[in-house]
Design a protein around this motif. Structure first.
Motif, PDB file in Angstrom:
ATOM      1  N   TYR A  72      -0.109  -2.088  11.962  1.00  0.00           N
ATOM      2  CA  TYR A  72      -0.581  -2.685  10.707  1.00  0.00           C
ATOM      3  C   TYR A  72       0.527  -3.512  10.085  1.00  0.00           C
ATOM      4  CZ  TYR A  72      -4.827   0.018  10.882  1.00  0.00           C
ATOM      5  OH  TYR A  72      -6.038   0.518  11.257  1.00  0.00           O
ATOM      6  N   PHE A  73       0.123  -4.496   9.286  1.00  0.00           N
ATOM      7  CA  PHE A  73       1.122  -5.325   8.584  1.00  0.00           C
ATOM      8  C   PHE A  73       0.491  -6.011   7.383  1.00  0.00           C
ATOM      9  CE2 PHE A  73      -0.560  -7.351  12.398  1.00  0.00           C
ATOM     10  CZ  PHE A  73      -1.209  -8.445  11.864  1.00  0.00           C
ATOM     11  N   ASP A  74       1.345  -6.399   6.458  1.00  0.00           N
ATOM     12  CA  ASP A  74       0.913  -7.161   5.274  1.00  0.00           C
ATOM     13  C   ASP A  74       1.323  -8.613   5.475  1.00  0.00           C
ATOM     14  OD1 ASP A  74       0.111  -4.778   3.984  1.00  0.00           O
ATOM     15  OD2 ASP A  74       2.197  -4.386   3.414  1.00  0.00           O
ATOM     16  N   LEU A  75       0.404  -9.528   5.193  1.00  0.00           N
ATOM     17  CA  LEU A  75       0.711 -10.956   5.310  1.00  0.00           C
ATOM     18  C   LEU A  75       0.695 -11.607   3.937  1.00  0.00           C
ATOM     19  CD1 LEU A  75      -1.539 -12.265   8.253  1.00  0.00           C
ATOM     20  CD2 LEU A  75       0.858 -11.597   8.362  1.00  0.00           C
ATOM     21  N   THR A  76       1.642 -12.484   3.693  1.00  0.00           N
ATOM     22  CA  THR A  76       1.623 -13.292   2.471  1.00  0.00           C
ATOM     23  C   THR A  76       1.698 -14.758   2.893  1.00  0.00           C
ATOM     24  OG1 THR A  76       2.948 -11.547   1.517  1.00  0.00           O
ATOM     25  CG2 THR A  76       2.695 -13.535   0.203  1.00  0.00           C
ATOM     26  N   ILE A  77       0.821 -15.565   2.334  1.00  0.00           N
ATOM     27  CA  ILE A  77       0.742 -16.970   2.748  1.00  0.00           C
ATOM     28  C   ILE A  77       1.207 -17.868   1.607  1.00  0.00           C
ATOM     29  CG2 ILE A  77      -0.797 -18.707   3.801  1.00  0.00           C
ATOM     30  CD1 ILE A  77      -1.024 -15.875   5.125  1.00  0.00           C
ATOM     31  N   GLN A  78       2.117 -18.780   1.935  1.00  0.00           N
ATOM     32  CA  GLN A  78       2.532 -19.776   0.935  1.00  0.00           C
ATOM     33  C   GLN A  78       2.310 -21.155   1.505  1.00  0.00           C
ATOM     34  OE1 GLN A  78       6.272 -17.974   0.733  1.00  0.00           O
ATOM     35  NE2 GLN A  78       6.181 -17.683  -1.495  1.00  0.00           N
TER      36      GLN A  78
ATOM     37  N   TRP B 208      -7.046  -4.810   4.830  1.00  0.00           N
ATOM     38  CA  TRP B 208      -7.803  -4.834   6.100  1.00  0.00           C
ATOM     39  C   TRP B 208      -7.442  -3.599   6.898  1.00  0.00           C
ATOM     40  CZ3 TRP B 208      -5.009  -4.984  10.730  1.00  0.00           C
ATOM     41  CH2 TRP B 208      -3.699  -5.491  10.668  1.00  0.00           C
ATOM     42  N   THR B 209      -8.334  -3.251   7.830  1.00  0.00           N
ATOM     43  CA  THR B 209      -8.094  -2.093   8.671  1.00  0.00           C
ATOM     44  C   THR B 209      -8.598  -2.390  10.084  1.00  0.00           C
ATOM     45  OG1 THR B 209      -8.495   0.269   8.867  1.00  0.00           O
ATOM     46  CG2 THR B 209     -10.265  -1.009   7.864  1.00  0.00           C
ATOM     47  N   ARG B 210      -8.793  -1.377  10.920  1.00  0.00           N
ATOM     48  CA  ARG B 210      -9.430  -1.622  12.223  1.00  0.00           C
ATOM     49  C   ARG B 210     -10.613  -0.688  12.367  1.00  0.00           C
ATOM     50  NH1 ARG B 210      -4.186  -1.917  13.827  1.00  0.00           N
ATOM     51  NH2 ARG B 210      -3.525  -4.075  14.030  1.00  0.00           N
ATOM     52  N   LYS B 211     -11.690  -1.232  12.963  1.00  0.00           N
ATOM     53  CA  LYS B 211     -12.856  -0.385  13.287  1.00  0.00           C
ATOM     54  C   LYS B 211     -13.037  -0.469  14.785  1.00  0.00           C
ATOM     55  CE  LYS B 211     -15.787  -0.134   9.219  1.00  0.00           C
ATOM     56  NZ  LYS B 211     -16.998  -0.582   8.564  1.00  0.00           N
TER      57      LYS B 211
ATOM     58  N   ALA C 291       3.319  -2.447   8.080  1.00  0.00           N
ATOM     59  CA  ALA C 291       2.742  -1.507   7.114  1.00  0.00           C
ATOM     60  C   ALA C 291       2.282  -0.255   7.866  1.00  0.00           C
ATOM     61  CB  ALA C 291       1.563  -2.155   6.412  1.00  0.00           C
ATOM     62  N   LYS C 292       1.825   0.782   7.111  1.00  0.00           N
ATOM     63  CA  LYS C 292       1.522   2.045   7.803  1.00  0.00           C
ATOM     64  C   LYS C 292       0.038   2.249   8.113  1.00  0.00           C
ATOM     65  CE  LYS C 292       5.532   4.709   7.616  1.00  0.00           C
ATOM     66  NZ  LYS C 292       6.439   4.172   6.558  1.00  0.00           N
ATOM     67  N   GLU C 293      -0.774   2.561   7.065  1.00  0.00           N
ATOM     68  CA  GLU C 293      -2.134   2.987   7.383  1.00  0.00           C
ATOM     69  C   GLU C 293      -3.186   1.893   7.351  1.00  0.00           C
ATOM     70  OE1 GLU C 293      -1.975   6.472   5.037  1.00  0.00           O
ATOM     71  OE2 GLU C 293      -0.788   7.171   6.740  1.00  0.00           O
ATOM     72  N   GLN C 294      -2.884   0.822   6.643  1.00  0.00           N
ATOM     73  CA  GLN C 294      -3.763  -0.343   6.642  1.00  0.00           C
ATOM     74  C   GLN C 294      -2.915  -1.570   6.354  1.00  0.00           C
ATOM     75  OE1 GLN C 294      -6.645   0.191   3.432  1.00  0.00           O
ATOM     76  NE2 GLN C 294      -5.193  -0.565   1.941  1.00  0.00           N
ATOM     77  N   GLY C 295      -3.509  -2.748   6.553  1.00  0.00           N
ATOM     78  CA  GLY C 295      -2.761  -3.973   6.279  1.00  0.00           C
ATOM     79  C   GLY C 295      -3.327  -4.679   5.058  1.00  0.00           C
ATOM     80  N   SER C 296      -2.740  -5.829   4.707  1.00  0.00           N
ATOM     81  CA  SER C 296      -3.285  -6.619   3.606  1.00  0.00           C
ATOM     82  C   SER C 296      -2.937  -8.091   3.825  1.00  0.00           C
ATOM     83  CB  SER C 296      -2.714  -6.141   2.264  1.00  0.00           C
ATOM     84  OG  SER C 296      -1.349  -6.521   2.177  1.00  0.00           O
TER      85      SER C 296
END
Ligand code: PMV
Ligand code: MG
Length: 370
Positions: free
Chosen positions: A98-104, A59-62, A41-46
């Motif tokens: 950044y990346f998006d995660l999907t859990i199954q 989610w993001t980074r601080k 993903a680009k500016e934030q993840g999920s």
């Protein structure tokens, strides 16, 4: 898109005693999985899963560190895994993305009722696998186990981490836990890095793949009532000092029993494996009586007596109190009449098999003073 799966687990023997470092258990990985899908993903993840009702939580980074608002976080195992693995990657000079995660998950039944097959362990291993794959880092089962154990320790898990050994090594595994105090001290040591820590020998840790005799059959009965392992383990721990020397003897007897079972696996001796399963059942029942904790519930007891009347060696699995019981029998033993009686008592046979894929290196970690 990257997809990584990790199998669920089931305890075969050595429960509770395995909480004490250096005390062995036998665990298996099962062919039911948690799958993590990762998309850059680009500016934030999920992250999204059934735990968030399918809704994506951002989610993001601080200050360069993973960050999700705690009030929105139903994924502590996943987010702690990300934090630990990101630290490991940064130590190696990786540029974080950044990346998006999907859990199954296949580890709960369709109504969301839990089977007790270890979803927190599997989700941790699957998340770590997905990330290491994304960053193109080669991994072994040992690296997966160690990063996952650091993650669970950081979450104050009161378990033995045997679920992590089964999910990372797969198949049948002889396991005993590392010295927790030692690992906590190493984690808090300012000169220690995760990169160095995962390369160290961890005192008392043993993870040894076992070969099951071809004629050995594992049957799983599900009682339909969910049990909380965390709660049962706390209860037994609370009672430990009041058991007047019983607990010490229990630890010794369980260690002898499981070590004999491990030898019987190496000698492919099914009769001896079955004998030790029965001994272990007896030990766990005494622990239940002494501690006042309902380990072998009435449903589990019914499950075992029915299996025994058809020559199977049976016991509660894991913390007990519900969830599953196991039976070890011989391939030639008749099982259909047993299943019928189980069904009449409301016990459901879970038609699962032990799972072993051979692509990840699984060098054994042997116990030095064993
Ligand atoms: O109930 P389960 O399958 O999660 O197994 C728990 C086994 C214990 O030895 C009681 C606890 C542990 O973490 O080893
Ligand atoms: Mg359980």
């Amino acid at each position: 898109m990257i997809k990584a799966s990790a199998p669920g687990k089931l305890y075969i023997a050595g429960e509770y005693a395995v909480l004490e470092p250096g005390h062995p258990a036998i665990v298996v990985a099962l062919d039911q999985f948690i799958t993590v899908s990762l998309q850059e993903a680009k500016e934030q993840g999920s992250i999204s899963s059934r735990y968030s009702n399918g809704i994506s939580i951002p989610w993001t980074r601080k200050n360069g560190k993973f960050y999700m608002d705690e009030r929105e976080n139903p994924f502590s195992y996943i987010t702690k895994s990300l934090t630990v693995v990101e630290q490991f990657l940064q130590e190696q000079g990786q540029q974080l993305k950044y990346f998006d995660l999907t859990i199954q998950s296949e580890l709960d039944n369709k109504d969301g009722r839990k089977y007790g097959l270890g979803s927190s362990g599997a989700v941790t291993i699957a998340t770590i696998k997905a990330m290491l794959t994304f960053y193109k880092i080669d991994y072994t089962a040992e690296l997966l186990y160690k990063l996952a154990a650091i993650t669970h320790l950081a979450l104050n898990s009161n378990g033995s981490f045997g679920d992590l050994a089964a999910s990372s090594y797969e198949g049948w595994v002889a396991y005993s836990c590392f010295d927790r105090q030692w690992l906590l001290a190493e984690i808090n040591n300012p000169n220690m890095t995760l990169t160095k820590l995962v390369k160290k020998t961890w005192p008392k840790l043993r993870i040894e793949p076992l070969e099951a005799p071809t004629d050995l059959r594992l049957l799983i009965g599900w009682t339909g009532s969910p049990a909380s392992t965390t709660f049962l383990v706390d209860q037994v721990k609370d009672e430990q000092s009041d058991m007047n020397g019983f607990y010490k003897q229990f630890l010794k007897d369980s260690k002898d029993c499981v070590n004999q079972m491990i030898t019987a696996f190496k000698e492919q001796n099914i009769d001896e494996i079955q004998k030790q399963i029965r001994t272990n059942r007896h030990l766990l029942k005494s622990l239940g009586h002494q501690s006042g904790v309902d380990i072998e519930t009435t449903a589990l007891s019914d499950l075992c007596s029915i299996a025994e009347s058809f020559s199977g060696a049976a016991k509660s699995s894991g913390a007990g109190g519900g969830d599953c019981g196991i039976v070890l029998s011989k391939q030639q033993d008749e099982i259909l009449p047993m299943m019928t009686l189980w069904r009449e008592q409301g016990i459901v046979n879970l038609p699962l098999q032990v799972f072993k894929k051979t692509t990840i290196p699984t060098t054994p970690i042997l116990l030095e003073d064993h």
